[in-house]
Scaffold this motif. Structure first.
Motif, PDB file in Angstrom:
ATOM      1  N   LEU A  96       0.866  -1.255  -0.001  1.00 20.97           N
ATOM      2  CA  LEU A  96      -0.022   0.044  -0.053  1.00 20.97           C
ATOM      3  C   LEU A  96       0.976   1.377   0.106  1.00 20.97           C
ATOM      4  O   LEU A  96       0.533   2.228  -0.918  1.00 20.97           O
ATOM      5  CB  LEU A  96      -0.985   0.225   1.178  1.00 20.97           C
ATOM      6  CG  LEU A  96      -1.890   0.870   1.418  1.00 20.97           C
ATOM      7  CD1 LEU A  96      -2.977   1.165   0.122  1.00 20.97           C
ATOM      8  CD2 LEU A  96      -2.869   1.230   2.494  1.00 20.97           C
ATOM      9  N   ALA A 158      -6.169  -3.541  -3.780  1.00 24.53           N
ATOM     10  CA  ALA A 158      -6.173  -2.159  -3.082  1.00 24.53           C
ATOM     11  C   ALA A 158      -6.441  -1.165  -4.168  1.00 24.53           C
ATOM     12  O   ALA A 158      -7.045  -0.022  -3.743  1.00 24.53           O
ATOM     13  CB  ALA A 158      -4.817  -1.992  -2.541  1.00 24.53           C
ATOM     14  N   SER A 159      -5.672  -1.366  -5.363  1.00 23.71           N
ATOM     15  CA  SER A 159      -6.394  -0.394  -6.274  1.00 23.71           C
ATOM     16  C   SER A 159      -7.737   0.012  -6.637  1.00 23.71           C
ATOM     17  O   SER A 159      -8.333   0.903  -6.728  1.00 23.71           O
ATOM     18  CB  SER A 159      -5.411  -0.601  -7.862  1.00 23.71           C
ATOM     19  OG  SER A 159      -5.954   0.316  -8.715  1.00 23.71           O
ATOM     20  N   LEU A 161     -10.116  -0.911  -4.461  1.00 28.61           N
ATOM     21  CA  LEU A 161     -10.720  -0.398  -3.237  1.00 28.61           C
ATOM     22  C   LEU A 161     -10.622   1.202  -3.411  1.00 28.61           C
ATOM     23  O   LEU A 161     -11.482   1.823  -2.976  1.00 28.61           O
ATOM     24  CB  LEU A 161     -10.469  -0.858  -1.920  1.00 28.61           C
ATOM     25  CG  LEU A 161     -10.834  -2.339  -1.715  1.00 28.61           C
ATOM     26  CD1 LEU A 161     -10.052  -2.823  -0.636  1.00 28.61           C
ATOM     27  CD2 LEU A 161     -12.496  -2.491  -1.457  1.00 28.61           C
ATOM     28  N   ARG A 162      -9.253   1.499  -3.528  1.00 31.55           N
ATOM     29  CA  ARG A 162      -9.203   3.189  -3.576  1.00 31.55           C
ATOM     30  C   ARG A 162      -9.938   3.737  -4.503  1.00 31.55           C
ATOM     31  O   ARG A 162     -10.152   5.021  -4.586  1.00 31.55           O
ATOM     32  CB  ARG A 162      -7.616   3.148  -3.707  1.00 31.55           C
ATOM     33  CG  ARG A 162      -6.797   3.154  -2.547  1.00 31.55           C
ATOM     34  CD  ARG A 162      -5.269   2.844  -2.942  1.00 31.55           C
ATOM     35  NE  ARG A 162      -4.760   3.907  -3.441  1.00 31.55           N
ATOM     36  CZ  ARG A 162      -4.058   4.931  -2.807  1.00 31.55           C
ATOM     37  NH1 ARG A 162      -3.937   4.885  -1.422  1.00 31.55           N
ATOM     38  NH2 ARG A 162      -3.430   5.976  -3.455  1.00 31.55           N
ATOM     39  N   LEU A 165     -13.280   4.513  -2.816  1.00 33.16           N
ATOM     40  CA  LEU A 165     -13.145   4.987  -1.657  1.00 33.16           C
ATOM     41  C   LEU A 165     -12.312   6.432  -1.555  1.00 33.16           C
ATOM     42  O   LEU A 165     -11.952   6.781  -2.794  1.00 33.16           O
ATOM     43  CB  LEU A 165     -12.603   4.012  -0.467  1.00 33.16           C
ATOM     44  CG  LEU A 165     -13.108   2.843  -0.386  1.00 33.16           C
ATOM     45  CD1 LEU A 165     -12.465   2.052   0.518  1.00 33.16           C
ATOM     46  CD2 LEU A 165     -14.587   3.187   0.513  1.00 33.16           C
ATOM     47  N   ASP A 169      -9.533   6.848   3.402  1.00 35.74           N
ATOM     48  CA  ASP A 169     -10.061   5.437   3.755  1.00 35.74           C
ATOM     49  C   ASP A 169      -8.971   4.295   3.739  1.00 35.74           C
ATOM     50  O   ASP A 169      -9.188   3.323   3.677  1.00 35.74           O
ATOM     51  CB  ASP A 169     -11.060   5.010   2.784  1.00 35.74           C
ATOM     52  CG  ASP A 169     -12.388   5.893   3.126  1.00 35.74           C
ATOM     53  OD1 ASP A 169     -12.462   6.313   4.262  1.00 35.74           O
ATOM     54  OD2 ASP A 169     -13.220   6.203   2.250  1.00 35.74           O
ATOM     55  N   ASP A 170      -7.470   4.999   3.474  1.00 35.70           N
ATOM     56  CA  ASP A 170      -6.482   4.080   3.332  1.00 35.70           C
ATOM     57  C   ASP A 170      -6.396   2.902   4.520  1.00 35.70           C
ATOM     58  O   ASP A 170      -6.163   1.768   3.883  1.00 35.70           O
ATOM     59  CB  ASP A 170      -5.293   4.633   3.044  1.00 35.70           C
ATOM     60  CG  ASP A 170      -4.858   4.942   1.710  1.00 35.70           C
ATOM     61  OD1 ASP A 170      -5.526   4.402   0.750  1.00 35.70           O
ATOM     62  OD2 ASP A 170      -4.108   5.689   1.506  1.00 35.70           O
ATOM     63  N   VAL A 173      -8.733   0.343   3.505  1.00 38.33           N
ATOM     64  CA  VAL A 173      -8.038  -0.513   2.357  1.00 38.33           C
ATOM     65  C   VAL A 173      -6.993  -1.572   2.981  1.00 38.33           C
ATOM     66  O   VAL A 173      -6.740  -2.570   2.527  1.00 38.33           O
ATOM     67  CB  VAL A 173      -7.305   0.266   1.373  1.00 38.33           C
ATOM     68  CG1 VAL A 173      -6.592  -0.354   0.163  1.00 38.33           C
ATOM     69  CG2 VAL A 173      -8.607   1.298   0.884  1.00 38.33           C
ATOM     70  N   SER A 176      -8.574  -4.311   4.875  1.00 41.65           N
ATOM     71  CA  SER A 176      -9.234  -5.190   3.858  1.00 41.65           C
ATOM     72  C   SER A 176      -8.289  -5.906   2.998  1.00 41.65           C
ATOM     73  O   SER A 176      -8.458  -7.304   3.001  1.00 41.65           O
ATOM     74  CB  SER A 176     -10.128  -4.373   2.866  1.00 41.65           C
ATOM     75  OG  SER A 176     -11.072  -3.548   3.649  1.00 41.65           O
ATOM     76  N   VAL A 177      -7.363  -5.468   2.519  1.00 38.56           N
ATOM     77  CA  VAL A 177      -6.278  -6.162   1.584  1.00 38.56           C
ATOM     78  C   VAL A 177      -5.614  -7.390   2.599  1.00 38.56           C
ATOM     79  O   VAL A 177      -5.499  -8.511   1.970  1.00 38.56           O
ATOM     80  CB  VAL A 177      -5.249  -5.383   1.013  1.00 38.56           C
ATOM     81  CG1 VAL A 177      -4.117  -6.012   0.356  1.00 38.56           C
ATOM     82  CG2 VAL A 177      -6.019  -4.522   0.022  1.00 38.56           C
TER      83      VAL A 177
END
Length: 435
Positions: A96, A158-159, A161-162, A165, A169-170, A173, A176-177
């Motif tokens: 990340l 991650a990409s 989700l970003r 979001l 919100d990292d 992320v 979750s990842v």
């Protein structure tokens, strides 16, 4: 060097604290907890504050971004106590942070939507792989190919989700990842460096072509790449061929007489480029089937056959439904599937005979190749897969006429339709005694 790049570099430096996890063991959370507390309660000015501060942080003189990132890493590190692999913790945090760093470098040098997304995925993949391999001499529990596969999956997740979001919100992320990769790692993926390199190359090519042809938006492209990578590694190239057939033919069908469909209000938005919701709605059941197949401990049991027919039935449904909608949408006099009455084009649950024929052809386009790709699939098996696809397409029309835009959106209907197609294919195969 811009301020965004410097801040991303500073976050990457903090993320590198995760490399100490194998040495610290259950205490892996301590460095990040300390940084989080300093960011939230102590640092309210000076050069360190200026280095890490995001625009919103300056209003309250609090490093919310750094505190959130560090405390999320703390929560993930606490899972090491209950079995979360320390090398996977290091890989998750570094992918990340590394992905964000390369993304900011790319943004500082190039404009456009594609380059930043590619920068994040590439940076996350490289940093995540390197982090796992750096701590491997200590943990002795990760192979290079597995590290690359997990890092690639993590960077794509991650990409994605970003993209839906916000930057703040990292922390979500990160958590979750990490949890998703833990599940994938527990499958015990066995692959070679050559196989994973080929899988990543094929996946990257698929993503580029889909974006270049305009058949997928950037989130849709990333989602498709993730599904393709998981399918290749956990299922095999035969499974991937079925999936890519849907992506290719289904994506191109959205361009078929697009202007006419747009004038009738039945065309996909964004010039026919499919987004992540559309891709996931059509492919989530197939993805679960691949994961179930990979998790099957005994390759000689009934389960692998069940999961394959579920996968093929879901993909056949997605293909049939897509072609039925995209081809049938250009013809007049559609009729509601539940009553047979004529309705305006674009009405949920409306069908045309041309669309139905296109849908049947789509199901056959998925079922037919199974005869060549899989030695265990006979003609009767392929026919049952096609019938499952047609059943799922019909379920989609029925759901569209009854619940769509009332209780479910289009993505929800697609999911239930592919689930129906998967279950139909499995049930028919079971009744035929194929497993």
């Amino acid at each position: 060097m811009t301020g965004e790049v410097r801040r991303a570099g500073a976050f990457a430096l903090v993320g590198s604290l995760s490399l100490a996890a194998p040495f610290l063991g259950p205490a892996a959370f301590v460095p990040f907890a300390a940084v989080g507390l300093l960011a939230a309660l102590v640092i309210d000015g000076g050069p360190v504050f200026d280095l890490f501060a995001r625009p919103g942080d300056r209003e309250d003189n609090t490093l919310y971004g750094l505190a959130g990132f560090s405390l999320a890493a703390t929560g993930l590190a606490l899972l090491v106590i209950v079995g979360f692999p320390p090398e996977l913790f290091a890989g998750t945090v570094c992918l990340l942070a590394g992905g964000n760093l390369l993304q900011q470098v790319v943004i500082a040098r190039r404009s456009g939507d594609m380059a930043p997304a590619a920068g994040f995925v590439a940076g996350g993949f490289l940093a995540g792989t390197a982090a796992q391999l750096l701590v491997t001499p200590v943990s002795l529990s990760v192979a290079p190919a597995s590290a690359a596969f997990l890092a690639a999956c993590g960077a794509l997740i991650a990409s994605l989700l970003r993209s839906v979001l916000y930057e703040r919100d990292d922390p979500l992320v990160l958590l979750s990842v990490g949890l998703v990769l833990w599940v994938i790692a527990d499958l015990g993926v066995e692959t070679t460096p050559v196989e994973i390199a080929a899988a990543i190359a094929v996946t990257a090519l698929l993503g580029y072509v889909s974006y270049a042809l305009g058949t997928a938006s950037i989130p849709g492209m990333v989602t498709g790449m993730l599904l393709a990578l998981v399918t290749i590694v956990l299922g095999g190239y035969g499974w991937f061929v079925l999936l890519i057939a849907f992506f290719a033919i289904g994506g191109l069908s959205s361009k078929f007489r697009y202007e006419r469909k747009r004038s009738r209000g039945v065309a996909e938005d964004n010039d026919g480029a499919r987004g992540s919701g559309n891709v996931l709605g059509n492919s989530a059941v197939a993805l679960v089937a691949v994961l179930g197949y990979a998790a099957t401990p005994d390759p000689l049991s009934v389960a692998p056959g069940v999961f394959f027919f579920a996968f093929a039935g879901a993909v056949a449904t997605a293909m049939a439904d897509t072609l039925s909608s995209e081809i049938g949408g250009v013809y007049d006099t559609p009729r509601l599937v539940t009553t047979g009455e004529r309705v305006p084009p674009g009405t949920d649950g409306a069908i045309t005979w041309q669309g139905e024929l296109a849908g049947i052809a789509g199901a056959l386009a998925v079922a037919g190749p199974t005869l060549v790709l899989f030695e265990t699939i006979t003609l009767s098996g392929a026919v049952l897969i096609a019938l499952g696809g047609v059943a799922g397409m019909t379920a989609d029309s029925l759901l569209g006429a009854t619940v769509e835009n009332r209780w479910l959106d289009n993505q929800g209907v697609n999911f239930l339709a592919t689930l129906a197609g998967a279950l139909a294919a499995v049930a028919l195969a079971a009744l035929a005694g194929l497993f």
